[in-house]
Design a protein around this motif. Structure first.
Motif, mmCIF file in Angstrom:
data_model
loop_
_atom_site.group_PDB
_atom_site.id
_atom_site.type_symbol
_atom_site.label_atom_id
_atom_site.label_comp_id
_atom_site.label_asym_id
_atom_site.label_seq_id
_atom_site.Cartn_x
_atom_site.Cartn_y
_atom_site.Cartn_z
ATOM 1 N N ARG A 86 17.239 12.721 33.847
ATOM 2 C CA ARG A 86 16.650 14.052 34.017
ATOM 3 C C ARG A 86 17.671 15.042 34.568
ATOM 4 N N GLY A 87 17.868 15.033 35.847
ATOM 5 C CA GLY A 87 18.762 15.989 36.491
ATOM 6 C C GLY A 87 19.000 15.592 37.929
ATOM 7 N N GLY A 88 19.687 16.447 38.634
ATOM 8 C CA GLY A 88 19.961 16.162 40.030
ATOM 9 C C GLY A 88 20.654 17.333 40.694
ATOM 10 N N PHE A 89 21.006 17.138 41.945
ATOM 11 C CA PHE A 89 21.648 18.194 42.713
ATOM 12 C C PHE A 89 22.319 17.592 43.937
ATOM 13 N N VAL A 90 23.162 18.388 44.539
ATOM 14 C CA VAL A 90 23.755 18.052 45.825
ATOM 15 C C VAL A 90 22.946 18.791 46.876
ATOM 16 N N MET A 91 22.466 18.061 47.876
ATOM 17 C CA MET A 91 21.681 18.692 48.930
ATOM 18 C C MET A 91 22.631 19.192 50.020
ATOM 19 N N ASN A 133 9.776 22.985 50.225
ATOM 20 C CA ASN A 133 11.133 22.531 49.954
ATOM 21 C C ASN A 133 11.113 21.216 49.173
ATOM 22 N N VAL A 134 10.254 20.282 49.570
ATOM 23 C CA VAL A 134 10.132 19.006 48.854
ATOM 24 C C VAL A 134 9.659 19.251 47.423
ATOM 25 N N ILE A 135 8.697 20.138 47.243
ATOM 26 C CA ILE A 135 8.228 20.462 45.891
ATOM 27 C C ILE A 135 9.382 21.011 45.058
ATOM 28 N N ARG A 136 10.202 21.851 45.677
ATOM 29 C CA ARG A 136 11.377 22.381 44.967
ATOM 30 C C ARG A 136 12.309 21.258 44.539
ATOM 31 N N PHE A 137 12.585 20.311 45.439
ATOM 32 C CA PHE A 137 13.497 19.209 45.110
ATOM 33 C C PHE A 137 12.943 18.350 43.977
ATOM 34 N N VAL A 138 11.639 18.136 43.992
ATOM 35 C CA VAL A 138 11.012 17.356 42.919
ATOM 36 C C VAL A 138 11.197 18.083 41.579
ATOM 37 N N PHE A 139 10.912 19.373 41.550
ATOM 38 C CA PHE A 139 11.082 20.144 40.312
ATOM 39 C C PHE A 139 12.545 20.212 39.883
ATOM 40 N N LEU A 140 13.449 20.364 40.849
ATOM 41 C CA LEU A 140 14.878 20.389 40.498
ATOM 42 C C LEU A 140 15.302 19.083 39.852
ATOM 43 N N ILE A 152 18.961 32.514 34.068
ATOM 44 C CA ILE A 152 18.479 33.822 34.521
ATOM 45 C C ILE A 152 18.616 33.992 36.036
ATOM 46 N N ILE A 153 18.289 32.937 36.780
ATOM 47 C CA ILE A 153 18.253 33.028 38.238
ATOM 48 C C ILE A 153 18.687 31.706 38.859
ATOM 49 N N ASP A 154 19.374 31.791 39.979
ATOM 50 C CA ASP A 154 19.783 30.611 40.730
ATOM 51 C C ASP A 154 18.550 30.006 41.406
ATOM 52 N N HIS A 155 18.465 28.684 41.451
ATOM 53 C CA HIS A 155 17.269 28.057 42.018
ATOM 54 C C HIS A 155 17.092 28.374 43.499
ATOM 55 N N HIS A 156 18.184 28.599 44.248
ATOM 56 C CA HIS A 156 18.041 29.012 45.648
ATOM 57 C C HIS A 156 17.344 30.371 45.743
#
Length: 187
Positions: A86-91, A133-140, A152-156
């Motif tokens: 899926r995807g991921g990120f650096v926290m 914040n947790v909901i955001r991480f799940v969607f990210l 279009i926009i940065d997720h932050h």
């Protein structure tokens, strides 16, 4: 002159709000600076009182547990969050919400409402911030990689817009509930 300013409810709120916010926000930055290896590093604090890492770990593991409950595989390290396929990120530290938590805490403490109201509202609001914040991480982790929004926009920025709208609504209802503590203004 100073006494008259202090006894004005609006000025007192502004002074307290700005003072508390500045203290909390810059304390967070200073604490991150001394628990992250680099210039000024205090190993004892990093190993025994590092609430920043506890917060990061808690947010990451809560988000991972939710995604695992949805049947997905999640891989995490101290800073990486990855949903397989899926995807991921650096926290990063900015992802933890210490700025908005400092804002919210300063606002609630500085506003002239009864302490009883503040004692339940402050922890509830901080919990709301981290739940969002947790909901955001799940969607990210699940959807951001293939999202058209990322062009279009940065997720932050998107998260901050949503979070501040939610906080304004919650603060509106809190401010208009019950009674505001009476502070006598000097004319």
């Amino acid at each position: 002159m100073i006494s008259r300013i202090w006894h004005n409810t609006t000025y007192r709120f502004l002074i307290l709000f700005l003072g508390i916010f500045t203290l909390l926000y810059y304390f967070q930055l200073a604490f991150i600076g001394i628990v992250a290896p680099g210039n000024i590093y205090i190993p004892f604090l990093a190993e025994h009182v590092n609430y920043i890492e506890w917060l990061r770990y808690g947010l990451m593991q809560t988000s991972a547990s939710i995604i695992r409950a949805m049947g997905e595989q999640v891989f995490t390290t101290e800073i990486w969050f990855r949903v397989v396929g899926r995807g991921g990120f650096v926290m990063a530290y900015d992802c933890l919400g210490y700025g908005v938590m400092s804002f919210f805490t300063a606002f609630v403490i500085a506003f002239p409402k009864p302490i009883k109201s503040k004692l339940w509202f402050l922890p509830a609001g901080l919990l709301l911030i981290q739940t969002l914040n947790v909901i955001r991480f799940v969607f990210l982790g699940l959807y951001w990689r293939q999202s058209e929004l990322k062009t279009i926009i940065d997720h932050h920025d998107l998260f901050n817009i949503v979070l501040y709208i939610v906080l304004m609504i919650v603060l509106y209802f809190w401010l208009n509930s019950g009674k505001v503590a009476k502070v006598q203004a000097v004319s």
